[in-house]
Design a protein around this motif. Structure first.
Motif, PDB file in Angstrom:
ATOM      1  N   ALA A 162      -1.607  -8.610  -5.550  1.00 51.00           N
ATOM      2  CA  ALA A 162      -2.822  -7.751  -4.822  1.00 51.00           C
ATOM      3  C   ALA A 162      -4.526  -7.794  -4.697  1.00 51.00           C
ATOM      4  O   ALA A 162      -5.355  -8.008  -4.164  1.00 51.00           O
ATOM      5  CB  ALA A 162      -2.233  -5.801  -4.084  1.00 51.00           C
ATOM      6  N   SER A 175      -6.545  -2.254   1.051  1.00 56.81           N
ATOM      7  CA  SER A 175      -6.042  -2.535   1.446  1.00 56.81           C
ATOM      8  C   SER A 175      -5.209  -2.631  -0.714  1.00 56.81           C
ATOM      9  O   SER A 175      -3.891  -2.326  -0.352  1.00 56.81           O
ATOM     10  CB  SER A 175      -5.086  -4.044   2.267  1.00 56.81           C
ATOM     11  OG  SER A 175      -6.047  -5.570   1.393  1.00 56.81           O
ATOM     12  N   MET A 179      -2.223  -0.705  -1.881  1.00 60.64           N
ATOM     13  CA  MET A 179      -1.137  -1.407  -2.086  1.00 60.64           C
ATOM     14  C   MET A 179      -0.180  -0.775  -3.651  1.00 60.64           C
ATOM     15  O   MET A 179       0.784  -0.453  -4.070  1.00 60.64           O
ATOM     16  CB  MET A 179      -0.872  -2.804  -2.003  1.00 60.64           C
ATOM     17  CG  MET A 179       0.150  -3.638  -2.467  1.00 60.64           C
ATOM     18  SD  MET A 179      -0.553  -5.116  -2.896  1.00 60.64           S
ATOM     19  CE  MET A 179       0.420  -5.448  -0.806  1.00 60.64           C
ATOM     20  N   LYS A 182       1.510   2.980  -2.969  1.00 60.32           N
ATOM     21  CA  LYS A 182       2.500   2.138  -2.252  1.00 60.32           C
ATOM     22  C   LYS A 182       3.308   2.336  -3.322  1.00 60.32           C
ATOM     23  O   LYS A 182       4.482   2.423  -3.798  1.00 60.32           O
ATOM     24  CB  LYS A 182       2.100   1.246  -1.347  1.00 60.32           C
ATOM     25  CG  LYS A 182       1.990   1.387   0.110  1.00 60.32           C
ATOM     26  CD  LYS A 182       2.869   0.295   1.362  1.00 60.32           C
ATOM     27  CE  LYS A 182       2.131  -0.850   1.050  1.00 60.32           C
ATOM     28  NZ  LYS A 182       2.737  -1.621   1.777  1.00 60.32           N
ATOM     29  N   GLY A 233       6.294  -2.729  -0.237  1.00 59.04           N
ATOM     30  CA  GLY A 233       5.985  -4.357  -0.899  1.00 59.04           C
ATOM     31  C   GLY A 233       6.202  -4.436  -2.917  1.00 59.04           C
ATOM     32  O   GLY A 233       5.293  -5.152  -3.317  1.00 59.04           O
TER      33      GLY A 233
END
Length: 384
Positions: A162, A175, A179, A182, A233
């Motif tokens: 990421a 993002s 991530m 998450k 993810g």
């Protein structure tokens, strides 16, 4: 009806090849992996990777990791968390340096070299799990450390991916933060669900007056956790492993274990083993043989050294440290997923994609015999 023929060929060939492998003093899983190469485009061309193979192999690896979770000694896992963390970190630092160095020496750009280094950090222990299971070592201190390290490794590598995509590829900072959130949320929810919801769910479905209610509940949990992991993810195999641990803490553990293994090892797991070999083709690789061999050697040695060093500094003797480092060598499906993401984002050059896939497969093929060679001797488990 072609997929019916595929199934017949896969089931027969993996059992025959597995038996031959054992007779030659190697783990059965090595023969099963080689069966995929023989059946696939590289040799006979009888079986080709398609949507059916993809779906069945995905179920196979999820069931394999679910069984590993069922059989994991949670107390042993807790005791070895420091060793698992050290093995994971060591198995990331050295492969990253080695991969970057080799790529840079071969003339790749800084961006592509960084990505190759990150790719070599990946670990997929699904093949190691099967080999340890055959040797009756899955629940040993070394085996538990390998499993714990694989979970930590997966999380760190996904975060690294990421970060790299944010800085060098197509992702943006928002993002990246999303991530991170998450990943954290996944582990919090899975911990809560495994502790409170799974036992209630199993007890709720167990009295249903239908066939295999308990087994059905366990599979719902396995696939539900796996889907949630992918959604957040994290690799689906981590979700399946967590599901296995959660079910193992209920009174239904032995009933589920006794029934999931025949389903997994008769049908789905053989397809997973064969699917790895189906990705091998020797066409057009002549110009990159040196690249493949050098990167494979570096990938194996750096993961062995890094993981082994992490084990050694946390109290394992030299033989056990070597065994743990060896168990982390296989890159498997995790690295293949990362390679595909790198290709899509421009971090991996298209002309190197097939070569990288070959490196991943070679590290997966060499892991079972190396584990058999270096692992401390123990009572052999029945072949599955």
């Amino acid at each position: 009806m072609e997929f019916i023929l595929y199934l017949a060929l896969i089931i027969l060939s993996t059992k025959v090849a597995g038996d031959l492998s054992v007779r030659l003093g190697q783990p059965a899983v090595l023969g099963k992996l080689l069966a995929g190469i023989v059946l696939g485009p590289a040799v006979l061309g009888w079986v080709h990777a398609d949507e059916f193979i993809s779906h069945f192999s995905e179920i196979g690896v999820l069931l394999l990791m679910f069984i590993a979770g069922l059989e994991t000694d949670l107390d042993q896992l807790r005791k070895n968390w420091k060793a698992s963390f050290a093995v994971a970190v060591g198995g990331i630092i050295l492969p990253f340096i080695g991969g970057y160095g080799v790529a840079a020496a071969m003339g790749l750009s800084n961006t592509h070299s960084l990505f190759l280094g990150m790719l070599l950090c990946a670990t997929s222990v699904s093949i190691s799990v099967q080999t340890l299971k055959e040797m009756n070592q899955l629940n040993s201190r070394e085996g538990t450390t390998i499993l714990g390290a694989a979970v930590v490794d997966d999380v760190i590598v996904v975060v690294l991916l990421a970060v790299m995509m944010s800085l060098l590829g197509t992702a943006d900072d928002s993002s990246l933060a999303f991530m991170f959130t998450k990943k954290l949320l996944f582990f919090v929810i899975v911990l809560f669900a495994g502790w409170f919801i799974v036992p209630l769910f199993m007890r709720f479905l167990a009295p249903f007056r239908v066939s295999e209610a308990v087994m059905s509940a366990a599979l719902v949990i396995c696939f539900g956790f796996s889907y949630f992991a992918e959604l957040m993810g994290v690799a689906g195999i981590i979700g399946a492993f967590a599901a296995g641990i959660a079910v193992s803490q209920t009174k239904f553990r032995h009933a589920v274990e006794a029934k999931v293994e025949p389903i997994a090892y008769t049908l789905f797991v053989p397809v997973f083993f064969v699917s790895i070999g189906l990705n091998i083709t020797f066409a057009g690789l002549g110009g990159q043989i040196i690249f493949i061999l050098v990167v494979t050697v570096v990938a194996a040695l750096t993961k062995l050294a890094g993981g082994g060093l992490g084990a050694r500094i946390t109290g394992f003797n030299t033989r056990s440290s070597l065994a743990i480092g060896t168990g982390m060598i296989s890159r498997g499906e995790v690295a293949l997923i990362i390679a595909a993401a790198g290709l899509e984002s421009g971090l991996l050059l298209p002309e190197y994609f097939t070569s990288v896939v070959m490196v991943v497969i070679l590290t997966t093929l060499i892991t079972p015999p190396l584990l058999k060679l270096v692992f401390p001797a123990g009572e052999k488990a029945p072949n599955l």
